[in-house]
Design a protein around this motif. Sequence first.
Motif, PDB file in Angstrom:
ATOM      1  N   VAL A 200     -13.139 -13.111   3.590  1.00  0.00           N
ATOM      2  CA  VAL A 200     -13.084 -12.241   4.761  1.00  0.00           C
ATOM      3  C   VAL A 200     -13.037 -10.789   4.306  1.00  0.00           C
ATOM      4  O   VAL A 200     -12.415 -10.445   3.301  1.00  0.00           O
ATOM      5  CB  VAL A 200     -11.859 -12.567   5.658  1.00  0.00           C
ATOM      6  CG1 VAL A 200     -10.539 -12.341   4.928  1.00  0.00           C
ATOM      7  CG2 VAL A 200     -11.913 -11.783   6.964  1.00  0.00           C
ATOM      8  N   ALA A 201     -13.748  -9.943   5.042  1.00  0.00           N
ATOM      9  CA  ALA A 201     -13.736  -8.497   4.809  1.00  0.00           C
ATOM     10  C   ALA A 201     -13.579  -7.818   6.163  1.00  0.00           C
ATOM     11  O   ALA A 201     -14.124  -8.283   7.170  1.00  0.00           O
ATOM     12  CB  ALA A 201     -15.017  -8.041   4.115  1.00  0.00           C
ATOM     13  N   VAL A 202     -12.850  -6.710   6.181  1.00  0.00           N
ATOM     14  CA  VAL A 202     -12.532  -6.039   7.439  1.00  0.00           C
ATOM     15  C   VAL A 202     -12.873  -4.563   7.323  1.00  0.00           C
ATOM     16  O   VAL A 202     -12.526  -3.910   6.335  1.00  0.00           O
ATOM     17  CB  VAL A 202     -11.029  -6.184   7.785  1.00  0.00           C
ATOM     18  CG1 VAL A 202     -10.715  -5.515   9.127  1.00  0.00           C
ATOM     19  CG2 VAL A 202     -10.621  -7.654   7.820  1.00  0.00           C
ATOM     20  N   GLY A 203     -13.548  -4.028   8.342  1.00  0.00           N
ATOM     21  CA  GLY A 203     -13.845  -2.598   8.349  1.00  0.00           C
ATOM     22  C   GLY A 203     -15.094  -2.295   9.147  1.00  0.00           C
ATOM     23  O   GLY A 203     -15.812  -3.203   9.599  1.00  0.00           O
ATOM     24  N   LYS A 204     -15.359  -1.024   9.331  1.00  0.00           N
ATOM     25  CA  LYS A 204     -16.588  -0.623   9.998  1.00  0.00           C
ATOM     26  C   LYS A 204     -17.787  -1.029   9.142  1.00  0.00           C
ATOM     27  O   LYS A 204     -17.747  -0.903   7.920  1.00  0.00           O
ATOM     28  CB  LYS A 204     -16.607   0.898  10.217  1.00  0.00           C
ATOM     29  CG  LYS A 204     -15.541   1.402  11.177  1.00  0.00           C
ATOM     30  CD  LYS A 204     -15.597   2.917  11.311  1.00  0.00           C
ATOM     31  CE  LYS A 204     -14.510   3.432  12.246  1.00  0.00           C
ATOM     32  NZ  LYS A 204     -14.520   4.921  12.345  1.00  0.00           N
ATOM     33  N   ILE A 205     -18.826  -1.518   9.776  1.00  0.00           N
ATOM     34  CA  ILE A 205     -20.024  -1.946   9.043  1.00  0.00           C
ATOM     35  C   ILE A 205     -20.879  -0.708   8.800  1.00  0.00           C
ATOM     36  O   ILE A 205     -21.883  -0.452   9.460  1.00  0.00           O
ATOM     37  CB  ILE A 205     -20.803  -3.030   9.814  1.00  0.00           C
ATOM     38  CG1 ILE A 205     -19.863  -4.100  10.362  1.00  0.00           C
ATOM     39  CG2 ILE A 205     -21.851  -3.665   8.899  1.00  0.00           C
ATOM     40  CD1 ILE A 205     -19.084  -4.862   9.319  1.00  0.00           C
ATOM     41  N   ILE A 206     -20.440   0.083   7.833  1.00  0.00           N
ATOM     42  CA  ILE A 206     -21.122   1.327   7.464  1.00  0.00           C
ATOM     43  C   ILE A 206     -21.300   1.332   5.947  1.00  0.00           C
ATOM     44  O   ILE A 206     -20.622   0.574   5.237  1.00  0.00           O
ATOM     45  CB  ILE A 206     -20.329   2.563   7.921  1.00  0.00           C
ATOM     46  CG1 ILE A 206     -18.900   2.537   7.347  1.00  0.00           C
ATOM     47  CG2 ILE A 206     -20.287   2.648   9.438  1.00  0.00           C
ATOM     48  CD1 ILE A 206     -18.062   3.755   7.696  1.00  0.00           C
ATOM     49  N   PRO A 207     -22.207   2.165   5.422  1.00  0.00           N
ATOM     50  CA  PRO A 207     -22.466   2.131   3.970  1.00  0.00           C
ATOM     51  C   PRO A 207     -21.225   2.269   3.108  1.00  0.00           C
ATOM     52  O   PRO A 207     -21.111   1.610   2.061  1.00  0.00           O
ATOM     53  CB  PRO A 207     -23.427   3.309   3.778  1.00  0.00           C
ATOM     54  CG  PRO A 207     -24.162   3.403   5.082  1.00  0.00           C
ATOM     55  CD  PRO A 207     -23.150   3.066   6.130  1.00  0.00           C
ATOM     56  N   GLN A 208     -20.278   3.112   3.507  1.00  0.00           N
ATOM     57  CA  GLN A 208     -19.085   3.357   2.701  1.00  0.00           C
ATOM     58  C   GLN A 208     -18.283   2.084   2.427  1.00  0.00           C
ATOM     59  O   GLN A 208     -17.619   1.961   1.396  1.00  0.00           O
ATOM     60  CB  GLN A 208     -18.193   4.379   3.406  1.00  0.00           C
ATOM     61  CG  GLN A 208     -16.860   4.645   2.709  1.00  0.00           C
ATOM     62  CD  GLN A 208     -15.938   5.501   3.557  1.00  0.00           C
ATOM     63  OE1 GLN A 208     -16.391   6.348   4.327  1.00  0.00           O
ATOM     64  NE2 GLN A 208     -14.644   5.285   3.429  1.00  0.00           N
ATOM     65  N   LYS A 209     -18.338   1.123   3.340  1.00  0.00           N
ATOM     66  CA  LYS A 209     -17.506  -0.080   3.222  1.00  0.00           C
ATOM     67  C   LYS A 209     -18.123  -1.172   2.353  1.00  0.00           C
ATOM     68  O   LYS A 209     -17.485  -2.175   2.056  1.00  0.00           O
ATOM     69  CB  LYS A 209     -17.196  -0.644   4.614  1.00  0.00           C
ATOM     70  CG  LYS A 209     -16.399   0.305   5.496  1.00  0.00           C
ATOM     71  CD  LYS A 209     -15.016   0.605   4.921  1.00  0.00           C
ATOM     72  CE  LYS A 209     -14.200   1.475   5.865  1.00  0.00           C
ATOM     73  NZ  LYS A 209     -12.840   1.761   5.335  1.00  0.00           N
ATOM     74  N   GLY A 210     -19.381  -1.014   1.946  1.00  0.00           N
ATOM     75  CA  GLY A 210     -19.968  -1.906   0.950  1.00  0.00           C
ATOM     76  C   GLY A 210     -20.273  -3.321   1.409  1.00  0.00           C
ATOM     77  O   GLY A 210     -20.324  -4.235   0.576  1.00  0.00           O
ATOM     78  N   PHE A 211     -20.528  -3.530   2.681  1.00  0.00           N
ATOM     79  CA  PHE A 211     -20.848  -4.891   3.135  1.00  0.00           C
ATOM     80  C   PHE A 211     -22.181  -5.374   2.577  1.00  0.00           C
ATOM     81  O   PHE A 211     -22.398  -6.576   2.432  1.00  0.00           O
ATOM     82  CB  PHE A 211     -20.849  -4.952   4.665  1.00  0.00           C
ATOM     83  CG  PHE A 211     -19.473  -5.009   5.271  1.00  0.00           C
ATOM     84  CD1 PHE A 211     -18.836  -6.230   5.460  1.00  0.00           C
ATOM     85  CD2 PHE A 211     -18.803  -3.852   5.621  1.00  0.00           C
ATOM     86  CE1 PHE A 211     -17.558  -6.287   6.008  1.00  0.00           C
ATOM     87  CE2 PHE A 211     -17.524  -3.892   6.169  1.00  0.00           C
ATOM     88  CZ  PHE A 211     -16.900  -5.108   6.364  1.00  0.00           C
ATOM     89  N   ASP A 212     -23.074  -4.437   2.251  1.00  0.00           N
ATOM     90  CA  ASP A 212     -24.333  -4.841   1.620  1.00  0.00           C
ATOM     91  C   ASP A 212     -24.068  -5.437   0.243  1.00  0.00           C
ATOM     92  O   ASP A 212     -24.730  -6.407  -0.168  1.00  0.00           O
ATOM     93  CB  ASP A 212     -25.287  -3.651   1.512  1.00  0.00           C
ATOM     94  CG  ASP A 212     -24.695  -2.476   0.727  1.00  0.00           C
ATOM     95  OD1 ASP A 212     -23.471  -2.253   0.826  1.00  0.00           O
ATOM     96  OD2 ASP A 212     -25.448  -1.791   0.007  1.00  0.00           O
ATOM     97  N   ARG A 213     -23.095  -4.888  -0.482  1.00  0.00           N
ATOM     98  CA  ARG A 213     -22.689  -5.472  -1.762  1.00  0.00           C
ATOM     99  C   ARG A 213     -22.229  -6.915  -1.553  1.00  0.00           C
ATOM    100  O   ARG A 213     -22.576  -7.812  -2.334  1.00  0.00           O
ATOM    101  CB  ARG A 213     -21.529  -4.691  -2.356  1.00  0.00           C
ATOM    102  CG  ARG A 213     -21.807  -3.302  -2.896  1.00  0.00           C
ATOM    103  CD  ARG A 213     -20.476  -2.647  -3.282  1.00  0.00           C
ATOM    104  NE  ARG A 213     -20.612  -1.525  -4.178  1.00  0.00           N
ATOM    105  CZ  ARG A 213     -19.601  -0.838  -4.667  1.00  0.00           C
ATOM    106  NH1 ARG A 213     -18.353  -1.176  -4.337  1.00  0.00           N
ATOM    107  NH2 ARG A 213     -19.786   0.172  -5.481  1.00  0.00           N
ATOM    108  N   LEU A 214     -21.431  -7.113  -0.521  1.00  0.00           N
ATOM    109  CA  LEU A 214     -20.879  -8.448  -0.284  1.00  0.00           C
ATOM    110  C   LEU A 214     -21.973  -9.460   0.053  1.00  0.00           C
ATOM    111  O   LEU A 214     -21.891 -10.622  -0.345  1.00  0.00           O
ATOM    112  CB  LEU A 214     -19.840  -8.391   0.837  1.00  0.00           C
ATOM    113  CG  LEU A 214     -18.566  -7.607   0.490  1.00  0.00           C
ATOM    114  CD1 LEU A 214     -17.646  -7.517   1.709  1.00  0.00           C
ATOM    115  CD2 LEU A 214     -17.832  -8.264  -0.671  1.00  0.00           C
ATOM    116  N   ALA A 215     -22.992  -9.015   0.777  1.00  0.00           N
ATOM    117  CA  ALA A 215     -24.105  -9.921   1.088  1.00  0.00           C
ATOM    118  C   ALA A 215     -24.785 -10.386  -0.195  1.00  0.00           C
ATOM    119  O   ALA A 215     -25.096 -11.577  -0.363  1.00  0.00           O
ATOM    120  CB  ALA A 215     -25.100  -9.229   2.015  1.00  0.00           C
TER     121      ALA A 215
END
Length: 374
Positions: A200-215
């Motif tokens: 699980v990851a929590v935060g705004k889905i914006i570049p700073q939060k690194g969700f693309d890394r997680l994908a």
Amino acid sequence: MEKVLFLIHDLGGGGAEKVLVNLVSRMDRTRYDVTVIALFAGGINEQFLPSYVHYYTVFHKMIPGNRIWMKLMSPKQLHHLIIHDHYDIEISFLEGPAARIISGCSDVNTKIISWIHGEQHSEKKAASSFRSTKEAKQCYKRYDQIVCVSETVKEDFLTLFPDIRHISVCYNVIDSDKILSQKDEKVEEGIFNPNEVNLVAVGKIIPQKGFDRLARIVKRLRENGIPVHLYALGTGSEQGNINTYLQNNHLLDAFTFLGYKTNPYKYVAKCDLFVCASLSEGFSTATIEALIVGTPVCTVEVSGMKEMLGNNNEYGIITENNENALYDGIRYVLEEGHLKHYKAKAQERGRLFNAENAVKNVELLLTQLNVAGV
């Protein structure tokens, strides 16, 4: 009774916004008459402000390019336009336009405070809401106190503004009682697959939060035989791009966007591992919440993590801030059977974050500010 104003950009779904609501909800009502002003209305956290806190908004909705047109006016002009009452203490609760506005206060009987939530890393970023680096330095020098949310944020700020004298650290106010009372609530039936490892990851889905890394990390882990499924709690501008990547790589069944939840704790508590891939943070509220509910943590190194988790991975795993290192950290925790150990350590560390003590520290700072007359 002291009149205290908090000015913030908006009360959206970010960590700083939630922390502000937690703080003003717990301040001593017999000592402080609290007002919150948001520059822009419509934030999801507006609903959680108690009725006794005065709340005003300046604009009915977000205005594109607001940082640009605000620079057309001086800080003093902006302050005159937006702040119409006298306050004993005025606080800019987030770096950005609010910091520039409060610096324009000309009332000699008002103390002003700037609350810094994140590392700036460069003069360019620190001055992005000001006309220039020179103006940023002049504005911050006007403050009677700079408050940082972690020691690393303080160190970063001082590298950019070494002439600042009055600077302190106050940790975020986290409502641990509320979190613990809500963590065992039921989630939607069938949302979690017991045959998968739920991240699980929590935060705004914006570049700073690194969700693309997680994908991309999810893709690599599954290719190496680890049946992970990542749940993202939050909304934001990058969701469409990440969804395109997931679709192109046949990962739609391994990465779920849950959206913004008023009770994220029940989801975090039921996952096997909390992950943070942010490029930068201040003092991550979401990570503290994970510790409080007892979910193990694996994070890249950003501001505040060592203060939360220890210097030697005592209470959670901290990796270098890059994609490969985070992948290795997650794989290490999952393959080497460390989840049980770090779950116990998370529960132990979570007990440290007491909202009552954090609020008392803030109130003590406000008292000392007036007594010292700085």
